[in-house]
Write a protein that holds these residues in place. Structure first.
Motif, PDB file in Angstrom:
ATOM      1  N   UNK A  74       0.842  -1.194   0.000  1.00  0.00           N
ATOM      2  CA  UNK A  74       0.000   0.000   0.000  1.00  0.00           C
ATOM      3  C   UNK A  74       0.881   1.250   0.000  1.00  0.00           C
ATOM      4  N   UNK A  75       0.263   2.354  -0.275  1.00  0.00           N
ATOM      5  CA  UNK A  75       0.893   3.673  -0.183  1.00  0.00           C
ATOM      6  C   UNK A  75       0.172   4.454   0.900  1.00  0.00           C
ATOM      7  N   UNK A  76       0.957   5.181   1.722  1.00  0.00           N
ATOM      8  CA  UNK A  76       0.408   5.889   2.864  1.00  0.00           C
ATOM      9  C   UNK A  76       0.387   7.382   2.550  1.00  0.00           C
ATOM     10  N   UNK A  77      -0.727   8.007   2.849  1.00  0.00           N
ATOM     11  CA  UNK A  77      -0.842   9.454   2.651  1.00  0.00           C
ATOM     12  C   UNK A  77       0.086  10.175   3.621  1.00  0.00           C
ATOM     13  N   UNK A  78       0.849  11.176   3.089  1.00  0.00           N
ATOM     14  CA  UNK A  78       1.819  11.921   3.902  1.00  0.00           C
ATOM     15  C   UNK A  78       1.254  13.290   4.217  1.00  0.00           C
ATOM     16  N   UNK A  79       0.631  13.472   5.374  1.00  0.00           N
ATOM     17  CA  UNK A  79      -0.031  14.748   5.660  1.00  0.00           C
ATOM     18  C   UNK A  79       0.958  15.917   5.821  1.00  0.00           C
ATOM     19  N   UNK A  80       2.225  15.631   6.140  1.00  0.00           N
ATOM     20  CA  UNK A  80       3.216  16.692   6.336  1.00  0.00           C
ATOM     21  C   UNK A  80       4.089  16.891   5.087  1.00  0.00           C
ATOM     22  N   UNK A  81       3.530  16.577   3.930  1.00  0.00           N
ATOM     23  CA  UNK A  81       4.315  16.687   2.699  1.00  0.00           C
ATOM     24  C   UNK A  81       4.696  18.135   2.403  1.00  0.00           C
ATOM     25  N   UNK A  82       3.810  19.075   2.700  1.00  0.00           N
ATOM     26  CA  UNK A  82       4.133  20.491   2.473  1.00  0.00           C
ATOM     27  C   UNK A  82       5.294  20.936   3.345  1.00  0.00           C
ATOM     28  N   UNK A  83       5.349  20.438   4.609  1.00  0.00           N
ATOM     29  CA  UNK A  83       6.480  20.758   5.471  1.00  0.00           C
ATOM     30  C   UNK A  83       7.778  20.169   4.913  1.00  0.00           C
ATOM     31  N   UNK A  84       7.674  18.955   4.330  1.00  0.00           N
ATOM     32  CA  UNK A  84       8.866  18.366   3.713  1.00  0.00           C
ATOM     33  C   UNK A  84       9.367  19.216   2.544  1.00  0.00           C
ATOM     34  N   UNK A  85       8.434  19.787   1.792  1.00  0.00           N
ATOM     35  CA  UNK A  85       8.839  20.668   0.684  1.00  0.00           C
ATOM     36  C   UNK A  85       9.536  21.911   1.221  1.00  0.00           C
ATOM     37  N   UNK A  86       9.021  22.470   2.333  1.00  0.00           N
ATOM     38  CA  UNK A  86       9.675  23.624   2.941  1.00  0.00           C
ATOM     39  C   UNK A  86      11.076  23.267   3.433  1.00  0.00           C
ATOM     40  N   UNK A  87      11.209  22.089   4.032  1.00  0.00           N
ATOM     41  CA  UNK A  87      12.530  21.656   4.488  1.00  0.00           C
ATOM     42  C   UNK A  87      13.489  21.505   3.308  1.00  0.00           C
ATOM     43  N   UNK A  88      12.976  20.948   2.225  1.00  0.00           N
ATOM     44  CA  UNK A  88      13.806  20.811   1.018  1.00  0.00           C
ATOM     45  C   UNK A  88      14.238  22.185   0.500  1.00  0.00           C
ATOM     46  N   UNK A  89      13.334  23.148   0.505  1.00  0.00           N
ATOM     47  CA  UNK A  89      13.659  24.504   0.049  1.00  0.00           C
ATOM     48  C   UNK A  89      14.722  25.141   0.947  1.00  0.00           C
ATOM     49  N   UNK A  90      14.604  24.964   2.255  1.00  0.00           N
ATOM     50  CA  UNK A  90      15.586  25.538   3.177  1.00  0.00           C
ATOM     51  C   UNK A  90      16.931  24.829   3.066  1.00  0.00           C
ATOM     52  N   UNK A  91      16.890  23.506   2.857  1.00  0.00           N
ATOM     53  CA  UNK A  91      18.148  22.772   2.711  1.00  0.00           C
ATOM     54  C   UNK A  91      18.896  23.221   1.464  1.00  0.00           C
TER      55      UNK A  91
END
Length: 727
Positions: A56-73
């Motif tokens: 199965x695939x699990x929905x990632x509710x904090x995906x937007x935060x991960x994008x922000x972390x990627x942008x800051x990194x």
């Protein structure tokens, strides 16, 4: 003395103002090139897998935060120097391009998410922002029906699709898999000019031709809440995550170009592989290429500006030497008398030096003051040669004249001893000429082997660092090879005056013109004697008198001034003509074009001044001879013709040979000076024949002006005074 002061002030103004103006122009060129290129710095990274248990695939509710972390990194990877030259990043998450399957014309659709601190802002005019379509921890089996996603549409896109809140958009991917996308609301951008929208322009309006001829792309805006649903609606690696860094042209300067380009090259060299699945950063940009190109153009402009400045300085120094020689000629009786009364040579030299220092320093300060008025700063380093020449020439010539006037060396009676003295004088002159020839050969060798600027943008012995205090870029170290770039080494402005690697190539045209002048100086006496020999057989006494005076009055310094000024002035005119026809509009091209024209005018004016000074130096002897000829029946009009015949070779030979030499120098050095970099490999060297002819005619016409003026100044002199003993 006033003439020396005027020359020093004018040349100081030019030499002090040009480098700061070029420095400012270089910054404008960098900013303009970056602004026009639109070369963003982009970094990509794969998203982490969202595999759950039992396929199965699990929905990632904090995906937007991960994008922000990627942008800051990604921002942290830039380093402080590069980060200061860029706008804050905007992260995008985009889906593959989908087909709109409503049976209409070829139209495509894309889902996009924009993330930035504080925007871009929208106003919802119908419906609202996209909401989640499932629970935060929903799990979806592989092969399940398409997961629903909600998006917002702009007014223009909604009108083109004829949909509103709650309506679905019929979409399918390239394999025919249906995608379930629902419109949550219609928005209007708060600022349609916000740079973030240009990353996905289809979010604001339909974009024609984005996916091929005849196609139209539209896009739906994802929110932070609906982004996890978009991840489940597509395959693991189908969403593309990118951080965009847009250069801020206002923060870019010429000093920062080298370090910014080097850091960009390092990021690209350390970029992760496109096949890596560990989320490593992959950098993509054309910014390093844009900066490399503009740096090549700026370096080429600086190189040619350095050549023009060296040319003006060289001719100005020769004119100051000629003016000092004329001043000493007029003071020779007073200097000899002072020496005979017991005044020592150091005292004579000190008095003359004090006078020269006052004049040169005041004139130089006036020139630098004017340069500071027209520019933001001044460059005093290029002023030093002119001020030093103005200070040292007069005392040097004066002390030498005083020493020769009272020395007790007698002419030896032995013929071999006299011959030895003549040979010694000739050897000294030959040694001086050989030194000039060796320097010119070294300058051309340095120019041809390494150049001042290379067309690839790397600069070996770059004149830009010397001219404006920028960075000296030297290619070829291990780190530079690893990054595919250049090694940046600091160089000071003073390197222009003490660094042979910088000065020698830029001096090649000036030294070449000086060598040409020495050749003319060597050949002209033989030519005038040959003409005199021919005229002695004729029945034209005026021509004989003029040729005789010309053969007896050939002097090195006036001829060197005229030949060098005409050759370098023609070089500047050729450069201006080439830039005028081949260069595109821009700060660099127009600024260098103005400098070339100013240099051509300054060199021509200095050449005319040299002609006047050379004529004035020989005027007493010339008109004393003519006055004595008048006592034998020579009429005033005929005396003017004889005077013109004496001065004509000094002006005619340089007027013909100088422009030809200048054109030759322009053709020979254009490639090494990077002229093609500025003109874009345009028409090659353009020859301004009309301007060259005008310069030559002007110098010939100057003789027709000088002779009547000299005649008028001596009209009141009585012939009886000429016949007195000692006159």
């Amino acid at each position: 003395m006033l003439l020396v002061a005027a020359v020093v002030a004018a040349v100081t103004l030019l030499a002090g103002a040009v480098p700061p103006m070029l420095y400012a122009t270089a910054g404008d060129a960098v900013r303009d090139a970056v602004r026009r290129s639109g070369a963003d710095l982009q970094v990509h990274a794969r998203m982490e897998r969202d595999d759950g248990q039992a396929g199965t695939r699990v929905r990632a509710p904090r995906l937007a935060e991960d994008v922000d972390d990627f942008r800051n990194r990604a921002a942290d990877e830039l380093g402080p120097g590069l980060r200061a030259a860029l706008h804050p990043p905007v992260a995008t998450v985009t889906s593959p391009t989908l087909k709109i399957t409503d049976g209409s014309v070829l139209r495509t659709f894309q889902l996009a998410y924009l993330a930035r601190d504080g925007g871009p802002g929208v106003t919802w005019i119908a419906g609202g922002p996209p909401e989640p379509t499932g629970s935060e921890t929903a799990e979806v089996p592989y092969g399940a029906p398409p997961w629903p996603v909600r998006v917002g549409l702009s007014e223009a896109d909604a009108a083109a699709l004829r949909v509103g809140p709650g309506d679905g958009i019929p979409l399918a991917d390239d394999q025919g898999n249906v995608k379930k996308v629902e419109v949550s609301g219609v928005f209007r951008p708060q600022d349609s000019a916000d740079p973030a929208w240009r990353l996905v322009p289809a979010l604001l309006r339909p974009v024609a031709g984005a996916d091929g001829s005849g196609s139209t792309r539209l896009a739906g805006l994802l929110s932070r809440e609906s982004l996890p649903d978009a991840r489940l609606a597509f395959g693991q690696d189908e969403l593309r995550r990118t951080a965009h860094f847009t250069p801020d042209p206002s923060r870019l300067t010429w000093d920062s170009v080298a370090s910014v380009a080097a850091r960009v090259v390092e990021l690209k060299a350390s970029s992760g592989s496109s096949g890596a699945r560990d989320g490593s950063l992959r950098w993509e940009t054309r910014l390093d290429g844009v900066l490399r190109d503009v740096r090549a153009r700026v370096s080429a402009a600086f190189a040619q500006a350095a050549v023009l400045l060296v040319a003006v300085l060289a001719v100005a120094v020769l004119v100051l030497l000629l003016a000092a020689e004329l001043l000493v000629r007029r003071r020779a009786p007073a200097l000899a008398a002072a020496r005979q009364r017991g005044m020592s040579l150091p005292v004579i030299g000190g008095e003359l030096a004090l006078e020269s220092v006052v004049v040169a320093v005041l004139a130089g300060a006036a020139g630098l003051g004017l340069a500071g008025v027209v520019t933001d700063g001044v460059s005093w380093e290029w002023v030093v040669p002119v001020v030093v020449a103005a200070v040292a020439a007069g005392p040097g010539f004066g002390t030498l004249a005083a020493s020769r006037a009272t020395r007790d060396r007698r002419v030896p009676a032995n013929r071999s001893a006299r011959r030895w003295l003549r040979h010694t004088v000739r050897l000294r002159r030959a040694a001086l000429e050989a030194g000039v020839l060796v320097a010119a050969a070294g300058a051309f060798a340095a120019l041809f082997q390494r150049g001042i600027v290379s067309v690839e943008g790397a600069s070996a012995a770059s004149a830009s660092g010397a001219l404006v205090g920028g960075d000296l870029v030297l290619p070829g170290s291990a780190s530079g090879a690893l990054a595919g770039g250049d090694v940046v080494l600091p160089a000071s402005v003073s390197g222009a005056l003490v660094g042979g690697d910088l000065v020698l190539p830029a001096s090649a045209p000036a030294l070449g013109a000086l060598v040409g002048a020495l050749v003319v100086v060597r050949l002209l006496p033989a030519a005038t004697r040959f003409v005199l020999g021919r005229l002695l057989r004729s029945r034209r006494p005026l021509a004989v008198f003029g040729a005789a005076r010309a053969a007896a009055s050939v002097r090195v310094l006036p001829l060197a001034v005229l030949m060098t000024s005409l050759a370098l002035g023609s070089f500047a005119l050729t450069l201006a003509a080439t830039l005028g026809q081949g260069a595109a509009e821009g700060p660099l091209a127009s600024g260098l074009l103005r400098l070339a024209w100013v240099s051509a005018v300054a060199l021509s004016a200095l050449g005319l001044l040299g002609l006047v000074l050379g004529a004035a130096a020989g005027a007493p002897e010339r008109w004393q001879t003519l006055s004595r000829l008048r006592t034998l029946g020579l009429r005033p009009r005929e005396a003017r013709w004889v005077a013109a015949g004496e001065l004509l070779p000094m002006a005619a030979v340089p007027a013909v040979a100088g422009p030809l030499l200048g054109v030759l120098l322009a053709r020979v050095t254009s490639g090494s000076l990077g002229l093609g970099t500025l003109v874009g490999g345009g028409p090659g060297v353009v020859l301004p024949w009309w301007w060259l002819a005008l310069v030559a005619v002007t110098f010939l016409a100057a003789v027709a002006v000088v002779v009547p003026v000299e005649s008028a100044l001596r009209r009141r002199r009585r012939l009886s005074e000429v016949l007195r003993a000692g006159e």
